[in-house]
Design a protein around this motif. Structure first.
Motif, PDB file in Angstrom:
ATOM      1  N   LEU A 103      -2.125   0.247  -0.099  1.00 62.05           N
ATOM      2  CA  LEU A 103      -1.350  -1.565  -0.361  1.00 62.05           C
ATOM      3  C   LEU A 103      -0.169  -1.651   0.899  1.00 62.05           C
ATOM      4  O   LEU A 103      -0.323  -2.729   1.544  1.00 62.05           O
ATOM      5  CB  LEU A 103       0.184  -0.967  -1.382  1.00 62.05           C
ATOM      6  CG  LEU A 103       1.047  -2.210  -1.534  1.00 62.05           C
ATOM      7  CD1 LEU A 103       0.332  -2.725  -2.302  1.00 62.05           C
ATOM      8  CD2 LEU A 103       2.020  -1.258  -2.412  1.00 62.05           C
ATOM      9  N   ALA A 104      -0.082  -1.101   1.886  1.00 63.50           N
ATOM     10  CA  ALA A 104       0.053  -1.411   3.241  1.00 63.50           C
ATOM     11  C   ALA A 104      -0.372  -2.057   4.040  1.00 63.50           C
ATOM     12  O   ALA A 104      -0.224  -3.758   4.747  1.00 63.50           O
ATOM     13  CB  ALA A 104       0.399   0.192   4.256  1.00 63.50           C
ATOM     14  N   LEU A 105      -1.818  -1.587   3.792  1.00 59.66           N
ATOM     15  CA  LEU A 105      -2.344  -2.445   4.684  1.00 59.66           C
ATOM     16  C   LEU A 105      -3.374  -3.944   4.103  1.00 59.66           C
ATOM     17  O   LEU A 105      -3.280  -4.874   5.115  1.00 59.66           O
ATOM     18  CB  LEU A 105      -4.369  -1.515   4.392  1.00 59.66           C
ATOM     19  CG  LEU A 105      -4.048  -0.126   5.847  1.00 59.66           C
ATOM     20  CD1 LEU A 105      -5.372   0.552   5.060  1.00 59.66           C
ATOM     21  CD2 LEU A 105      -4.046  -0.834   6.669  1.00 59.66           C
ATOM     22  N   GLU A 106      -3.234  -3.991   2.635  1.00 62.22           N
ATOM     23  CA  GLU A 106      -3.221  -4.744   1.804  1.00 62.22           C
ATOM     24  C   GLU A 106      -2.176  -5.889   2.287  1.00 62.22           C
ATOM     25  O   GLU A 106      -2.746  -7.244   2.483  1.00 62.22           O
ATOM     26  CB  GLU A 106      -3.270  -4.424   0.052  1.00 62.22           C
ATOM     27  CG  GLU A 106      -3.746  -5.842  -0.727  1.00 62.22           C
ATOM     28  CD  GLU A 106      -3.521  -5.619  -1.559  1.00 62.22           C
ATOM     29  OE1 GLU A 106      -3.222  -6.680  -2.372  1.00 62.22           O
ATOM     30  OE2 GLU A 106      -3.980  -4.614  -2.007  1.00 62.22           O
ATOM     31  N   TYR A 107      -1.101  -6.261   2.544  1.00 63.08           N
ATOM     32  CA  TYR A 107       0.146  -6.788   3.565  1.00 63.08           C
ATOM     33  C   TYR A 107       0.293  -6.868   3.972  1.00 63.08           C
ATOM     34  O   TYR A 107       1.197  -6.875   4.936  1.00 63.08           O
ATOM     35  CB  TYR A 107       1.672  -6.394   2.254  1.00 63.08           C
ATOM     36  CG  TYR A 107       1.426  -7.154   0.665  1.00 63.08           C
ATOM     37  CD1 TYR A 107       1.733  -8.057   0.128  1.00 63.08           C
ATOM     38  CD2 TYR A 107       0.824  -5.862  -0.247  1.00 63.08           C
ATOM     39  CE1 TYR A 107       1.703  -8.215  -0.703  1.00 63.08           C
ATOM     40  CE2 TYR A 107       0.743  -6.113  -1.058  1.00 63.08           C
ATOM     41  CZ  TYR A 107       1.206  -7.099  -1.880  1.00 63.08           C
ATOM     42  OH  TYR A 107       0.938  -8.113  -3.195  1.00 63.08           O
ATOM     43  N   GLY A 108      -0.655  -6.151   5.448  1.00 60.27           N
ATOM     44  CA  GLY A 108      -0.380  -6.364   7.038  1.00 60.27           C
ATOM     45  C   GLY A 108      -0.359  -5.571   7.080  1.00 60.27           C
ATOM     46  O   GLY A 108       0.673  -6.071   8.758  1.00 60.27           O
ATOM     47  N   VAL A 109       0.979  -4.525   6.509  1.00 66.87           N
ATOM     48  CA  VAL A 109       2.098  -3.576   6.715  1.00 66.87           C
ATOM     49  C   VAL A 109       1.639  -2.761   8.655  1.00 66.87           C
ATOM     50  O   VAL A 109       0.693  -1.831   8.516  1.00 66.87           O
ATOM     51  CB  VAL A 109       2.729  -2.468   6.525  1.00 66.87           C
ATOM     52  CG1 VAL A 109       3.937  -1.635   7.053  1.00 66.87           C
ATOM     53  CG2 VAL A 109       3.188  -3.627   5.164  1.00 66.87           C
ATOM     54  N   SER A 110       2.123  -3.087   9.460  1.00 67.93           N
ATOM     55  CA  SER A 110       1.181  -2.469  10.876  1.00 67.93           C
ATOM     56  C   SER A 110       2.291  -1.710  12.080  1.00 67.93           C
ATOM     57  O   SER A 110       2.149  -1.221  12.809  1.00 67.93           O
ATOM     58  CB  SER A 110       0.663  -3.322  12.307  1.00 67.93           C
ATOM     59  OG  SER A 110       1.622  -4.387  12.274  1.00 67.93           O
ATOM     60  N   ALA A 111       4.383  -1.694  11.542  1.00 71.67           N
ATOM     61  CA  ALA A 111       4.383  -0.680  12.015  1.00 71.67           C
ATOM     62  C   ALA A 111       5.881  -1.347  10.954  1.00 71.67           C
ATOM     63  O   ALA A 111       6.271  -2.529   9.733  1.00 71.67           O
ATOM     64  CB  ALA A 111       6.110  -2.149  12.785  1.00 71.67           C
ATOM     65  N   ILE A 112       6.827   0.142  10.452  1.00 72.59           N
ATOM     66  CA  ILE A 112       7.731   0.099   9.590  1.00 72.59           C
ATOM     67  C   ILE A 112       8.645   0.231  10.021  1.00 72.59           C
ATOM     68  O   ILE A 112       9.148   0.987  11.295  1.00 72.59           O
ATOM     69  CB  ILE A 112       7.563   1.773   8.951  1.00 72.59           C
ATOM     70  CG1 ILE A 112       6.870   2.457   9.179  1.00 72.59           C
ATOM     71  CG2 ILE A 112       6.312   0.620   7.893  1.00 72.59           C
ATOM     72  CD1 ILE A 112       7.017   4.228   8.677  1.00 72.59           C
ATOM     73  N   PRO A 113      10.405   0.092   9.512  1.00 71.70           N
ATOM     74  CA  PRO A 113      10.253  -0.531   8.457  1.00 71.70           C
ATOM     75  C   PRO A 113       9.628  -1.551   8.390  1.00 71.70           C
ATOM     76  O   PRO A 113       9.940  -3.059   9.752  1.00 71.70           O
ATOM     77  CB  PRO A 113      11.435  -0.701   8.181  1.00 71.70           C
ATOM     78  CG  PRO A 113      12.634  -0.230   9.473  1.00 71.70           C
ATOM     79  CD  PRO A 113      11.428  -0.054   9.825  1.00 71.70           C
ATOM     80  N   ALA A 114       9.226  -2.332   7.156  1.00 70.43           N
ATOM     81  CA  ALA A 114       8.329  -3.901   7.081  1.00 70.43           C
ATOM     82  C   ALA A 114       9.271  -4.143   5.600  1.00 70.43           C
ATOM     83  O   ALA A 114       9.331  -3.537   4.783  1.00 70.43           O
ATOM     84  CB  ALA A 114       7.362  -3.485   7.487  1.00 70.43           C
ATOM     85  N   VAL A 115       9.868  -5.530   4.904  1.00 66.32           N
ATOM     86  CA  VAL A 115      10.241  -5.684   4.175  1.00 66.32           C
ATOM     87  C   VAL A 115       9.465  -6.992   4.028  1.00 66.32           C
ATOM     88  O   VAL A 115       9.945  -7.698   4.261  1.00 66.32           O
ATOM     89  CB  VAL A 115      11.645  -5.828   4.280  1.00 66.32           C
ATOM     90  CG1 VAL A 115      12.483  -6.504   2.990  1.00 66.32           C
ATOM     91  CG2 VAL A 115      12.187  -4.589   4.857  1.00 66.32           C
ATOM     92  N   LEU A 116       9.143  -7.252   2.142  1.00 61.42           N
ATOM     93  CA  LEU A 116       9.061  -8.697   2.025  1.00 61.42           C
ATOM     94  C   LEU A 116       9.595  -9.206   1.139  1.00 61.42           C
ATOM     95  O   LEU A 116      10.805  -8.500   0.444  1.00 61.42           O
ATOM     96  CB  LEU A 116       7.349  -8.360   1.429  1.00 61.42           C
ATOM     97  CG  LEU A 116       6.257  -7.363   2.566  1.00 61.42           C
ATOM     98  CD1 LEU A 116       5.071  -7.466   1.988  1.00 61.42           C
ATOM     99  CD2 LEU A 116       6.371  -8.207   3.778  1.00 61.42           C
ATOM    100  N   ALA A 117       9.715 -10.079   0.659  1.00 62.50           N
ATOM    101  CA  ALA A 117      10.056 -10.555  -0.672  1.00 62.50           C
ATOM    102  C   ALA A 117       9.545 -11.588  -1.577  1.00 62.50           C
ATOM    103  O   ALA A 117       8.357 -12.632  -0.740  1.00 62.50           O
ATOM    104  CB  ALA A 117      11.395 -12.105   0.259  1.00 62.50           C
TER     105      ALA A 117
END
Length: 146
Positions: A103-117
């Motif tokens: 899921l993180a890969l699908e939404y392009g999360v490459s660093a954390i914390p990452a927050v989406l609205a």
């Protein structure tokens, strides 16, 4: 020595319960964290994310985090406090990237914390890294249209 500390703690607790102003503050804080727990949920897998976030009629803030991430641990209570103050207008979905990495890969999360609205199944806004309360408040307000 341990007995002295225990007695000191007991005396402090008694003072708290006798002081009406402090007690109401403690009670209020307890209610706020209970509200935060109702608006907060952990995403178990991609199907759970689809049902509880993408198909939700409630706008959702998605917090991609990990247990070992220091900034994530600092950001989480800020998110919970701000979101709980909004009542039922917004929810908080927590995604542990170690458990739901696809899921993180699908939404392009490459660093954390990452927050989406996310509203109506679409990403409206996002930020990466630890943010102050003012920035988070503006982020959530934009999501819910305030």
């Amino acid at each position: 020595m341990f007995a002295n500390k225990l007695c000191s703690l007991a005396a402090h607790s008694t003072r708290l319960s006798l002081n009406k102003n402090v007690w109401s503050t403690v009670t209020h804080r307890g209610l706020r964290s209970t509200a935060a727990l109702r608006a907060t949920f952990n995403v178990q897998d991609e199907d759970d994310f689809m049902e509880r976030v993408l198909k939700s009629t409630t706008p959702t803030v998605v917090d991609f985090h990990a247990q070992w991430c220091g900034p994530c641990k600092l950001l989480a209570p800020r998110l919970e406090t701000i979101i709980s103050a909004k009542g039922e207008k917004v929810a908080l979905a927590k995604v542990d990237i170690d458990n739901v990495s696809d899921l993180a890969l699908e939404y392009g999360v490459s660093a954390i914390p990452a927050v989406l609205a996310i509203r109506d199944g679409k990403v409206i806004d996002k930020f990466v890294g630890l943010q102050d309360e003012v920035r988070i408040e503006a982020f959530v307000n934009k999501l819910i249209g305030e």
